[in-house]
Design a protein around this motif. Structure first.
Motif, PDB file in Angstrom:
ATOM      1  N   GLY A  43      29.694  30.035 -34.783  1.00 58.90           N
ATOM      2  CA  GLY A  43      30.723  31.002 -34.475  1.00 58.90           C
ATOM      3  C   GLY A  43      32.074  30.325 -34.303  1.00 58.90           C
ATOM      4  N   ALA A  44      33.137  31.079 -34.598  1.00 64.32           N
ATOM      5  CA  ALA A  44      34.472  30.519 -34.459  1.00 64.32           C
ATOM      6  C   ALA A  44      34.775  30.234 -32.995  1.00 64.32           C
ATOM      7  N   PRO A  45      35.205  29.038 -32.654  1.00 59.49           N
ATOM      8  CA  PRO A  45      35.547  28.729 -31.259  1.00 59.49           C
ATOM      9  C   PRO A  45      36.697  29.617 -30.772  1.00 59.49           C
ATOM     10  N   TYR A  46      36.715  29.932 -29.495  1.00 61.87           N
ATOM     11  CA  TYR A  46      37.796  30.691 -28.902  1.00 61.87           C
ATOM     12  C   TYR A  46      37.935  30.272 -27.441  1.00 61.87           C
ATOM     13  N   CYS A  47      39.020  30.676 -26.828  1.00 65.95           N
ATOM     14  CA  CYS A  47      39.309  30.272 -25.453  1.00 65.95           C
ATOM     15  C   CYS A  47      39.578  31.491 -24.590  1.00 65.95           C
ATOM     16  N   THR A  48      39.219  31.375 -23.320  1.00 71.07           N
ATOM     17  CA  THR A  48      39.454  32.449 -22.354  1.00 71.07           C
ATOM     18  C   THR A  48      40.186  31.882 -21.146  1.00 71.07           C
ATOM     19  N   ALA A  49      41.381  32.405 -20.891  1.00 71.37           N
ATOM     20  CA  ALA A  49      42.114  32.074 -19.669  1.00 71.37           C
ATOM     21  C   ALA A  49      41.726  33.086 -18.608  1.00 71.37           C
TER      22      ALA A  49
END
Length: 329
Positions: A43-49
């Motif tokens: 899966g495409a990496p993503y970030c959560t703040a």
């Protein structure tokens, strides 16, 4: 046969077309959900703040803003530059909201007329050369420099302060980004976290490059780089083979004070956001630890070694005033 009779079969088939289109839409949506839920499986990496959530991941109470790793890298750079210049949190929020409107936190090589970069700055209007503007550290820095010239900017409505710098044709557009920009500022500079999904780095990184990038962000931060010895290979704690790592350490200067603590917070989040591009395997910032590719990529309490329930103590915990960044060897 009349023309009316000829058209009837076509109308009967329309519901079938709509149903087929709906099924395709559901299948596509399901695919992306599956990709998100299995970040270790392609899966495409993503970030959560996140703010008011211990580990920085979704599923806990708190406020969140989700973005791509590219957007997270740019957002943390904008925040880190502001901190390095000694700008207050309000300035960081104004800068982030401006970049969210101008470029959606992407370093664009195009725009209206000759506009470029995160803030869509124009070489013809004295913002710098195209190469300078395409450098996120430079473009954020000159934005803060011009914002600082605005008298009383911290007391102005965000959209007014941003407009005095940008001179946009759509001055009210910045306002809608203020809530999300506030979440990002709190996550990077305050008591929140940034967590990024994706696999652990598979290729060796360059610790010298990491030090060079960090040196550009230190400024008035009260932090300094510290020479370290090569780190021992660290096992993942879940059966994965131990890999060598090189350490890059930041430590507070003797008179660093709150400036050093503030810089430590934002540069720890910066390291997480840049982990994919710089092959950063783990980041230790007291009292927490982040490990790439583990446990949903949430921050863990010191001693948990990045795993729920604990799979052994953190081999290199940071003490207060330190940020320890480990690059895959």
């Amino acid at each position: 046969m009349s023309q009316t009779d000829q058209s009837r079969p076509r109308r009967r088939r329309r519901p079938l077309r709509w149903a087929a289109g709906f099924l395709v839409l559901i299948a596509v949506a399901g695919y992306f959900v599956l990709q998100r839920s299995s970040n270790g499986g392609g899966g495409a990496p993503y970030c959560t703040a996140s703010v008011n959530a211990m580990g920085g991941g979704k599923g806990e109470s708190g406020q969140y803003y989700e973005m791509s790793t590219e957007q997270a890298a740019n957002a943390t750079t904008i925040a880190a530059v502001g901190v390095s210049k000694g700008m207050p949190d309000r300035a960081v929020t104004i800068a982030l909201a401006t970049a969210m409107q101008e470029s959606a936190l992407r370093n664009l090589d195009h725009g209206d007329r000759d506009s470029l970069g995160l803030f869509q700055q124009r070489p013809s209007q004295g913002w710098g050369t195209p190469a300078q503007i395409m450098d996120p550290v430079y473009s954020a820095g000159i934005f803060y420099d011009r914002l600082a010239e605005v008298k009383g900017y911290s007391r102005l409505p965000l959209t007014v302060a941003a407009q005095k710098v940008q001179l946009s044709a759509f001055p009210q557009a910045y306002a809608k980004h203020e809530p999300d920009a506030t979440v990002l500022t709190s996550a990077f500079v305050g008591g929140g976290h940034l967590a990024c999904t994706g696999p652990a780095p598979s290729e060796p990184g360059d610790p010298a490059k990491v030090r060079t990038e960090l040196a550009r962000l230190l400024g008035k931060s009260g932090l300094q780089t510290v020479q370290t010895v090569p780190a021992e290979p660290v096992a993942a704690g879940d059966g994965r083979k131990a890999v060598p790592e090189s350490e890059v350490m930041l430590a507070a200067k003797r008179d660093g004070g709150e400036a050093a603590a503030r810089a430590g917070r934002v540069l720890a989040q910066w390291a997480v956001a840049h982990s994919g591009g710089l092959s950063i395997a783990r980041v230790s910032y007291a009292p927490h630890l982040w490990i790439a590719g583990k446990d949903g990529d949430r921050w863990q309490d010191k001693g948990a070694a990045g795993a729920k329930g604990g799979n052994g103590a953190d081999a290199a915990p940071a003490v207060p005033g330190e940020v320890r960044i480990f690059v895959r060897g």
